[in-house]
Design a protein around this motif. Structure first.
Motif, PDB file in Angstrom:
ATOM      1  N   PRO A   7     -78.357  48.398  46.952  1.00  0.00           N
ATOM      2  CA  PRO A   7     -79.170  47.181  46.816  1.00  0.00           C
ATOM      3  C   PRO A   7     -79.308  46.766  45.358  1.00  0.00           C
ATOM      4  N   THR A   8     -79.141  45.485  45.098  1.00  0.00           N
ATOM      5  CA  THR A   8     -79.162  44.975  43.726  1.00  0.00           C
ATOM      6  C   THR A   8     -80.082  43.770  43.628  1.00  0.00           C
ATOM      7  N   VAL A   9     -80.930  43.762  42.604  1.00  0.00           N
ATOM      8  CA  VAL A   9     -81.834  42.648  42.353  1.00  0.00           C
ATOM      9  C   VAL A   9     -81.620  42.162  40.926  1.00  0.00           C
ATOM     10  N   PHE A  10     -81.434  40.854  40.758  1.00  0.00           N
ATOM     11  CA  PHE A  10     -81.225  40.253  39.444  1.00  0.00           C
ATOM     12  C   PHE A  10     -82.559  39.758  38.892  1.00  0.00           C
ATOM     13  N   ILE A  11     -82.874  40.146  37.652  1.00  0.00           N
ATOM     14  CA  ILE A  11     -84.025  39.578  36.942  1.00  0.00           C
ATOM     15  C   ILE A  11     -83.435  38.516  36.022  1.00  0.00           C
ATOM     16  N   SER A  57     -72.908  52.994  41.146  1.00  0.00           N
ATOM     17  CA  SER A  57     -72.762  52.618  42.551  1.00  0.00           C
ATOM     18  C   SER A  57     -71.758  53.520  43.252  1.00  0.00           C
ATOM     19  N   ALA A  58     -70.742  53.959  42.527  1.00  0.00           N
ATOM     20  CA  ALA A  58     -69.729  54.845  43.112  1.00  0.00           C
ATOM     21  C   ALA A  58     -70.256  56.271  43.275  1.00  0.00           C
ATOM     22  N   SER A  59     -71.153  56.688  42.391  1.00  0.00           N
ATOM     23  CA  SER A  59     -71.637  58.074  42.418  1.00  0.00           C
ATOM     24  C   SER A  59     -72.747  58.299  43.426  1.00  0.00           C
ATOM     25  N   GLY A  60     -73.410  57.227  43.851  1.00  0.00           N
ATOM     26  CA  GLY A  60     -74.551  57.401  44.743  1.00  0.00           C
ATOM     27  C   GLY A  60     -75.764  57.946  44.039  1.00  0.00           C
ATOM     28  N   LEU A  61     -75.809  57.801  42.736  1.00  0.00           N
ATOM     29  CA  LEU A  61     -76.886  58.384  41.940  1.00  0.00           C
ATOM     30  C   LEU A  61     -78.208  57.645  42.103  1.00  0.00           C
ATOM     31  N   VAL A  62     -78.166  56.359  42.468  1.00  0.00           N
ATOM     32  CA  VAL A  62     -79.378  55.543  42.459  1.00  0.00           C
ATOM     33  C   VAL A  62     -79.617  54.894  43.822  1.00  0.00           C
ATOM     34  N   ASP A  63     -80.879  54.549  44.057  1.00  0.00           N
ATOM     35  CA  ASP A  63     -81.253  53.865  45.299  1.00  0.00           C
ATOM     36  C   ASP A  63     -81.146  52.349  45.170  1.00  0.00           C
ATOM     37  N   GLY A  64     -81.055  51.856  43.958  1.00  0.00           N
ATOM     38  CA  GLY A  64     -80.964  50.417  43.747  1.00  0.00           C
ATOM     39  C   GLY A  64     -80.617  50.113  42.305  1.00  0.00           C
ATOM     40  N   ILE A  65     -80.214  48.875  42.063  1.00  0.00           N
ATOM     41  CA  ILE A  65     -79.829  48.452  40.716  1.00  0.00           C
ATOM     42  C   ILE A  65     -80.585  47.181  40.367  1.00  0.00           C
ATOM     43  N   LEU A  66     -81.158  47.152  39.166  1.00  0.00           N
ATOM     44  CA  LEU A  66     -81.840  45.980  38.632  1.00  0.00           C
ATOM     45  C   LEU A  66     -81.002  45.444  37.480  1.00  0.00           C
ATOM     46  N   VAL A  67     -80.769  44.144  37.458  1.00  0.00           N
ATOM     47  CA  VAL A  67     -79.853  43.526  36.507  1.00  0.00           C
ATOM     48  C   VAL A  67     -80.631  42.643  35.538  1.00  0.00           C
ATOM     49  N   LEU A  68     -80.512  42.949  34.226  1.00  0.00           N
ATOM     50  CA  LEU A  68     -81.155  42.159  33.179  1.00  0.00           C
ATOM     51  C   LEU A  68     -80.118  41.426  32.339  1.00  0.00           C
ATOM     52  N   ASP A  69     -80.608  40.485  31.499  1.00  0.00           N
ATOM     53  CA  ASP A  69     -79.760  39.725  30.582  1.00  0.00           C
ATOM     54  C   ASP A  69     -78.609  39.083  31.342  1.00  0.00           C
ATOM     55  N   VAL A  70     -78.974  38.237  32.288  1.00  0.00           N
ATOM     56  CA  VAL A  70     -78.001  37.644  33.202  1.00  0.00           C
ATOM     57  C   VAL A  70     -77.285  36.480  32.528  1.00  0.00           C
ATOM     58  N   GLY A  93     -79.790  60.787  54.279  1.00  0.00           N
ATOM     59  CA  GLY A  93     -81.008  60.025  54.485  1.00  0.00           C
ATOM     60  C   GLY A  93     -82.076  60.302  53.460  1.00  0.00           C
ATOM     61  N   ARG A  94     -81.704  60.935  52.352  1.00  0.00           N
ATOM     62  CA  ARG A  94     -82.690  61.256  51.320  1.00  0.00           C
ATOM     63  C   ARG A  94     -82.522  60.313  50.140  1.00  0.00           C
ATOM     64  N   ARG A  95     -83.620  59.850  49.603  1.00  0.00           N
ATOM     65  CA  ARG A  95     -83.570  58.958  48.449  1.00  0.00           C
ATOM     66  C   ARG A  95     -83.514  59.767  47.163  1.00  0.00           C
ATOM     67  N   THR A  96     -82.944  59.156  46.134  1.00  0.00           N
ATOM     68  CA  THR A  96     -82.928  59.788  44.815  1.00  0.00           C
ATOM     69  C   THR A  96     -84.152  59.397  43.997  1.00  0.00           C
ATOM     70  N   ASN A  97     -84.837  58.329  44.411  1.00  0.00           N
ATOM     71  CA  ASN A  97     -85.990  57.793  43.683  1.00  0.00           C
ATOM     72  C   ASN A  97     -85.637  57.434  42.242  1.00  0.00           C
ATOM     73  N   ILE A  98     -84.446  56.891  42.084  1.00  0.00           N
ATOM     74  CA  ILE A  98     -83.984  56.388  40.788  1.00  0.00           C
ATOM     75  C   ILE A  98     -83.423  54.989  40.970  1.00  0.00           C
ATOM     76  N   PHE A  99     -83.832  54.084  40.109  1.00  0.00           N
ATOM     77  CA  PHE A  99     -83.218  52.755  40.012  1.00  0.00           C
ATOM     78  C   PHE A  99     -82.435  52.694  38.706  1.00  0.00           C
ATOM     79  N   ALA A 100     -81.249  52.128  38.754  1.00  0.00           N
ATOM     80  CA  ALA A 100     -80.511  51.838  37.525  1.00  0.00           C
ATOM     81  C   ALA A 100     -80.947  50.478  37.005  1.00  0.00           C
ATOM     82  N   LEU A 101     -81.098  50.384  35.708  1.00  0.00           N
ATOM     83  CA  LEU A 101     -81.405  49.114  35.054  1.00  0.00           C
ATOM     84  C   LEU A 101     -80.249  48.803  34.115  1.00  0.00           C
ATOM     85  N   THR A 102     -79.441  47.809  34.462  1.00  0.00           N
ATOM     86  CA  THR A 102     -78.306  47.468  33.633  1.00  0.00           C
ATOM     87  C   THR A 102     -78.717  46.391  32.636  1.00  0.00           C
ATOM     88  N   GLU A 103     -78.700  46.766  31.365  1.00  0.00           N
ATOM     89  CA  GLU A 103     -79.169  45.922  30.268  1.00  0.00           C
ATOM     90  C   GLU A 103     -78.208  46.106  29.100  1.00  0.00           C
TER      91      GLU A 103
END
Length: 338
Positions: free
Chosen positions: A141-145, A112-125, A57-67
């Motif tokens: 959780p994933t959000v597309f920009i 996503s497999a490692s559990g390293l991040v709380d969310g993923i942001l997707v760029l250059d779609v 139940g603890r967050r990592t406070n890291i978002f991945a930005l895939t660019e």
């Protein structure tokens, strides 16, 4: 080499599950057992992975930005989004892990497999982006920009490029222009990224609606493209009916257009009106200021990070495409044709 959880269990004389419970605090463990586990973990240098922290139940406070960075990446534009995302993330107390794999789905799958991040942001779609299917299959959780062709079930944020194109055409049509040139991207870019085709499609639809003829220049990338652009501009300028040009290209192409107009002794807006669509740089600072409908990285990234933070907090965020309304910035580069 980092110790494994089973090694801590052996050293403490307990089961693996007891180690997990003792370090996560998920279940009540006797003080003496917890002390043995913590001492064994410290002695072996064991650190629970990010996935274990998330399960606790603890967050990592890291978002991945895939660019994905490719040889043809226009670095200034892409980095403006990376910077805007990083600034927005800090406001929500998050750090950004930048994934620059050319094979964009690889890094996304890895975090996503490692559990390293709380969310993923997707760029250059891309129109048909591999990360779409992946986003649907992972729990992170994933959000597309940006907006892929198939956005079903996704959370997407972007500028309303079709509306931006319509705004440009309406501005030119209202000024009395009946034939408009369009300087866009290379044909490869229309296959690789989704926003260029949305701009071009928006222009075509709006031009047809307003009864405007559209002449398209689509130069190749790289140094060869500069020659293509010069040739295309000269063809446009030789057509006496073309009295305005819409631009959806990088800053160097904007400067080349202005240089070609100056070389042809054509003034802006007296002889040719100009409008820039979706620029991330300040066209008002060019040698001749140009009206623009900007693509504001901060607005889209701020909203995307907010949605990702809400998802990470467990809030319900409705899937769908959220389009930001375009804004027209007048620099005096549009007037009625002579």
């Amino acid at each position: 080499m980092m110790a494994k959880i089973h090694e801590v269990a052996e050293a403490a004389g307990v089961s693996i599950s007891t180690v997990s419970y003792a370090l996560s605090g998920k279940r009540s463990i006797s003080p003496s057992t917890r002390d043995r586990v913590e001492q064994a973990a410290a002695r072996l240098g064991y650190q629970p992975n990010a996935g274990a922290r998330m399960l606790a139940g603890r967050r990592t406070n890291i978002f991945a930005l895939t660019e994905p960075f490719r040889p043809d990446t226009h670095a200034p534009t892409h980095m403006s989004f990376v910077l805007a995302t990083s600034i927005a993330a800090r406001r929500f107390d998050y750090d950004i892990l930048l994934l620059t794999d050319a094979e964009a789905s690889a890094g996304m799958r890895r975090v996503s497999a490692s559990g390293l991040v709380d969310g993923i942001l997707v760029l250059d779609v891309a129109p048909r982006d591999d990360r779409v299917a992946l986003a649907r299959s992972i729990e992170v959780p994933t959000v597309f920009i940006g907006v892929p062709e198939d956005a079903e079930g996704l959370v997407c944020v972007d500028l309303d490029f079709e509306a931006a194109s319509a705004l440009a055409i309406d501005k030119l049509a209202d000024a009395g222009h009946g034939r408009v040139g369009f300087v866009g991207h290379s044909e490869d870019a229309y296959e690789r990224s989704n926003f260029p085709r949305r701009v071009r499609h928006g222009l075509e639809v709006a031009a047809q609606r307003r009864g405007i003829a559209l002449s398209v220049v689509s130069p190749r990338e790289g140094e060869a493209g500069r020659g293509d652009l010069r040739d295309g501009l000269r063809r446009l300028l030789q057509d006496s009916d073309v009295t305005a040009i819409a631009l959806h290209c990088d800053d160097s192409a904007h400067r080349l257009v202005l240089a070609e107009l100056a070389a042809a002794r054509l003034s802006v807006p007296g002889d040719v009106s100009l409008v820039s669509i979706g620029s991330t740089f300040d066209t008002g600072s060019l040698s001749t200021p140009i009206d623009r409908i900007p693509l504001d990285p901060h607005a889209s990234c701020e909203l995307a990070v907010e949605l990702a933070a809400r998802l990470a907090d467990g809030d319900t965020v409705e899937a769908g495409v959220r389009l930001l309304a375009p804004q027209y910035r007048d620099s005096g580069s549009v007037s009625p044709p002579r």
